[in-house]
Structures are given as C-alpha cells and as structure tokens.
Design a protein around this motif. Sequence first.
Motif, PDB file in Angstrom:
ATOM      1  N   LEU A 204      -6.948 -23.572 -26.710  1.00  0.00           N
ATOM      2  CA  LEU A 204      -8.132 -22.963 -26.114  1.00  0.00           C
ATOM      3  C   LEU A 204      -9.084 -22.442 -27.194  1.00  0.00           C
ATOM      4  O   LEU A 204     -10.306 -22.602 -27.090  1.00  0.00           O
ATOM      5  CB  LEU A 204      -7.717 -21.826 -25.178  1.00  0.00           C
ATOM      6  N   HIS A 205      -8.528 -21.839 -28.232  1.00  0.00           N
ATOM      7  CA  HIS A 205      -9.358 -21.318 -29.320  1.00  0.00           C
ATOM      8  C   HIS A 205     -10.111 -22.451 -30.019  1.00  0.00           C
ATOM      9  O   HIS A 205     -11.309 -22.314 -30.327  1.00  0.00           O
ATOM     10  CB  HIS A 205      -8.487 -20.569 -30.328  1.00  0.00           C
ATOM     11  N   ALA A 206      -9.431 -23.561 -30.247  1.00  0.00           N
ATOM     12  CA  ALA A 206     -10.065 -24.688 -30.933  1.00  0.00           C
ATOM     13  C   ALA A 206     -11.244 -25.226 -30.131  1.00  0.00           C
ATOM     14  O   ALA A 206     -12.296 -25.560 -30.697  1.00  0.00           O
ATOM     15  CB  ALA A 206      -9.038 -25.790 -31.172  1.00  0.00           C
ATOM     16  N   VAL A 207     -11.095 -25.304 -28.821  1.00  0.00           N
ATOM     17  CA  VAL A 207     -12.192 -25.792 -27.977  1.00  0.00           C
ATOM     18  C   VAL A 207     -13.342 -24.793 -27.974  1.00  0.00           C
ATOM     19  O   VAL A 207     -14.516 -25.171 -28.083  1.00  0.00           O
ATOM     20  CB  VAL A 207     -11.700 -26.058 -26.541  1.00  0.00           C
ATOM     21  N   ARG A 208     -13.030 -23.509 -27.868  1.00  0.00           N
ATOM     22  CA  ARG A 208     -14.077 -22.481 -27.845  1.00  0.00           C
ATOM     23  C   ARG A 208     -14.920 -22.498 -29.120  1.00  0.00           C
ATOM     24  O   ARG A 208     -16.104 -22.149 -29.092  1.00  0.00           O
ATOM     25  CB  ARG A 208     -13.451 -21.094 -27.678  1.00  0.00           C
ATOM     26  N   GLU A 209     -14.319 -22.901 -30.219  1.00  0.00           N
ATOM     27  CA  GLU A 209     -15.008 -22.878 -31.509  1.00  0.00           C
ATOM     28  C   GLU A 209     -15.890 -24.100 -31.745  1.00  0.00           C
ATOM     29  O   GLU A 209     -16.426 -24.276 -32.836  1.00  0.00           O
ATOM     30  CB  GLU A 209     -13.980 -22.763 -32.637  1.00  0.00           C
ATOM     31  N   THR A 210     -16.054 -24.938 -30.737  1.00  0.00           N
ATOM     32  CA  THR A 210     -16.901 -26.127 -30.883  1.00  0.00           C
ATOM     33  C   THR A 210     -18.240 -25.926 -30.180  1.00  0.00           C
ATOM     34  O   THR A 210     -18.396 -25.028 -29.345  1.00  0.00           O
ATOM     35  CB  THR A 210     -16.221 -27.372 -30.283  1.00  0.00           C
ATOM     36  N   ASP A 211     -19.179 -26.816 -30.516  1.00  0.00           N
ATOM     37  CA  ASP A 211     -20.512 -26.760 -29.916  1.00  0.00           C
ATOM     38  C   ASP A 211     -20.828 -28.008 -29.088  1.00  0.00           C
ATOM     39  O   ASP A 211     -22.000 -28.340 -28.881  1.00  0.00           O
ATOM     40  CB  ASP A 211     -21.570 -26.599 -31.019  1.00  0.00           C
ATOM     41  N   TYR A 212     -19.812 -28.696 -28.620  1.00  0.00           N
ATOM     42  CA  TYR A 212     -20.047 -29.865 -27.769  1.00  0.00           C
ATOM     43  C   TYR A 212     -20.652 -29.431 -26.434  1.00  0.00           C
ATOM     44  O   TYR A 212     -20.291 -28.392 -25.878  1.00  0.00           O
ATOM     45  CB  TYR A 212     -18.742 -30.615 -27.520  1.00  0.00           C
ATOM     46  N   ASP A 213     -21.545 -30.269 -25.913  1.00  0.00           N
ATOM     47  CA  ASP A 213     -22.217 -29.972 -24.641  1.00  0.00           C
ATOM     48  C   ASP A 213     -21.316 -30.197 -23.434  1.00  0.00           C
ATOM     49  O   ASP A 213     -21.470 -29.540 -22.401  1.00  0.00           O
ATOM     50  CB  ASP A 213     -23.461 -30.852 -24.480  1.00  0.00           C
ATOM     51  N   ILE A 214     -20.426 -31.168 -23.548  1.00  0.00           N
ATOM     52  CA  ILE A 214     -19.465 -31.482 -22.488  1.00  0.00           C
ATOM     53  C   ILE A 214     -18.095 -31.584 -23.135  1.00  0.00           C
ATOM     54  O   ILE A 214     -17.952 -32.195 -24.198  1.00  0.00           O
ATOM     55  CB  ILE A 214     -19.785 -32.827 -21.798  1.00  0.00           C
ATOM     56  N   VAL A 215     -17.098 -30.992 -22.509  1.00  0.00           N
ATOM     57  CA  VAL A 215     -15.725 -31.136 -22.985  1.00  0.00           C
ATOM     58  C   VAL A 215     -14.876 -31.656 -21.827  1.00  0.00           C
ATOM     59  O   VAL A 215     -14.852 -31.055 -20.748  1.00  0.00           O
ATOM     60  CB  VAL A 215     -15.151 -29.806 -23.508  1.00  0.00           C
ATOM     61  N   ILE A 216     -14.217 -32.780 -22.066  1.00  0.00           N
ATOM     62  CA  ILE A 216     -13.329 -33.381 -21.070  1.00  0.00           C
ATOM     63  C   ILE A 216     -11.898 -33.072 -21.479  1.00  0.00           C
ATOM     64  O   ILE A 216     -11.451 -33.469 -22.562  1.00  0.00           O
ATOM     65  CB  ILE A 216     -13.545 -34.905 -20.982  1.00  0.00           C
TER      66      ILE A 216
END
Length: 330
Positions: A204-216
């Motif tokens: 969850l932390h790794a995803v939160r630290e990204t700037d992607y507009d859509i995450v699947i």
Amino acid sequence: MKRLLLVTILAITTVLMLGRNNCATGHEPATERNYRQDMRDFVQGISVYAKRIKPNFIVIPQNGHELLTENGEETGTLALTYLDAIDGVGREDLCYGYDSDDAVTPALEREHMVSFLDIAEKSGVEVLVTDYCSTQSFVDDSYYQNAARGYISFAADQRELDNIPDYPEYPYNVHVSNVTSLREAKNFLCLINSGSFPSRDAFLHAVRETDYDIVIIDLFYEDAVLSSSEVASLKIKANRGSRLIIAYVSMGEAEDYRYYWQTEWETDPPAWLSEENPEWPGNYKVQYWNKDWQNIIYGKDDSYLKKILDVGFDGVYLDIIDAFEYFEDQ
C-alpha cells in the motif's frame, strides 16, 4: 416421379412434425452458440449491474477487441450496445510483447489491433495499452507511439505485473491535476500481483508513493480483501492530486486461489468449469455464459463485483475477454 413426390411429402411432414414437437415441449431447435455475443452480454450485464449501484463506475474489458463490431471485422457494423456499456478498452502487446517480451510487435499485427482501437477512440471509449518491454529505448518508444495515437499506456517490465518499474523515474506525462475520469488520465500503472511486496503495508505504501493517474490492482492482498479506507488512501497521488483505483477481475477464467474456489471442484467440477490453461497453471477456462459462473462474478450480494463496489473501487478491469476464441476453436 411418384417416388420423388412421396419423398418430398415425407420430408415436409418430418419438418412440420419436428416443429410441432419443439413447440409442444417448449424447446427451440438447436442453434450454434455465438460465443462473441455471449461475452458481450456478460460484459453488458456487469456494466448494468455496477452502474445501477454506482453510476460513474468504470468498466474496462481487456483484449478481445473484435467484440467492438458485430462481425469481428474492422469494417463491420459497430456493436453499439457493447460500446455503450464500456468506458475503456485495454490492449496488451500493441507495440511490444506480442511474440515475446521486450520485442517489437510485428507491424501487421499492430496495425490490425490499431484499426479496432481507433474504433473505440472514435466512439468515446478510452484505450489503455500495456506493452511488455524493459529496454529503455523501447519503453520510451512505447510511450511515444501510444501517446501519438491518443492512447493511455503503461510499459511493464515484468509480464507478471508484480512491480512498479524503476524506469521511467516518474510516470509518463506526470501532472498534479485531479483525475476523476478516464478522459482526464495521462498514464496508468497495472500492478495486479502484490506477492513481490514483503507485506500488505509495504504494498500500500509503494502505491501511495506514486503519481500514476490510474492504478489497476487486485481486490485482495493475499487472501484478504482491501478495506474501504485502504482503497480510499490509494486515491491520492503522492503529488496530492486525486486518481482512479480500478480492480482487476478475471471473468473468462476461474482461478483456484480465489475465495470462490471449492476444493471438490478438482475431482467433481461444476458443469461450467473447463480445462486448465497450460500457460497459467491454476487458471481454468469457464463457460462464461453459464448463469452459475456469472452469479459468482456479479449480480448477488456476495458476488465478486459487489465486494469491489462495497470497498469503493472506481471501476473494474475485466480480463480474459478473448475467451471466446478458445471455445470457437473447440
């Protein structure tokens, strides 16, 4: 002449009797299945159900682009009901990965796919492309080619989709604006396998630290459903802009590690369960038009899609749409 007349009369009588018997028993004469329409109907049913609960819910089928026209040809009549039911289409291997990972997709295959993807774009359906390449020049080219066509894309360096690529350092066309629809998105991340992360919190932390507009991502981390608060926390990019979180679902195959799998199916499978996919062990072809399988996916309070809706995902990414090809080849 009399013999010919008698044969003709008998043939006509037989046809009439068969028709009468069908009417009497309530059965229609056997017809060949239209596996493509069966898949369209399945996707359309998912869309109607989800949008009734959440009107802005996003539905994105991946591959199976031939479903966009009635006859599966790029010049065919548009499948308008299907197009109206979906918000985007996913396509793998458009520029890289068709024959093997990190290899250029043959031009003939690419242009065939593009002809259908352009139909989607012209119909107001956004295109999301996942290319499989790791060589940096290929990654750059993938993003460039897809952007030139107006497609949103992701260059995955692992076919398993279990990591966040190190390159490029920032998402292609990164920006700080809020993203509330596919039309506003400029990039996406497909991270459907979380097993390479050491823990749920690390994932969850790794995803939160990204700037992607859509995450699947998957609905589950290991065997546990993500909570509504966890999903909500992922909807904010590291740069504080909002984004879309989409749930992955395999609707054309059953997976033996999912919550719905019954151990007895290994020796006494349900009628709708077909053979194992040799390329992906533990994944089984399903007769996706069967109501029992569809009830697992959507329409009931304990269905897969209802679980996704309940925790606040913005949409669903439907995989194995091209399962119709398997049954057409049988």
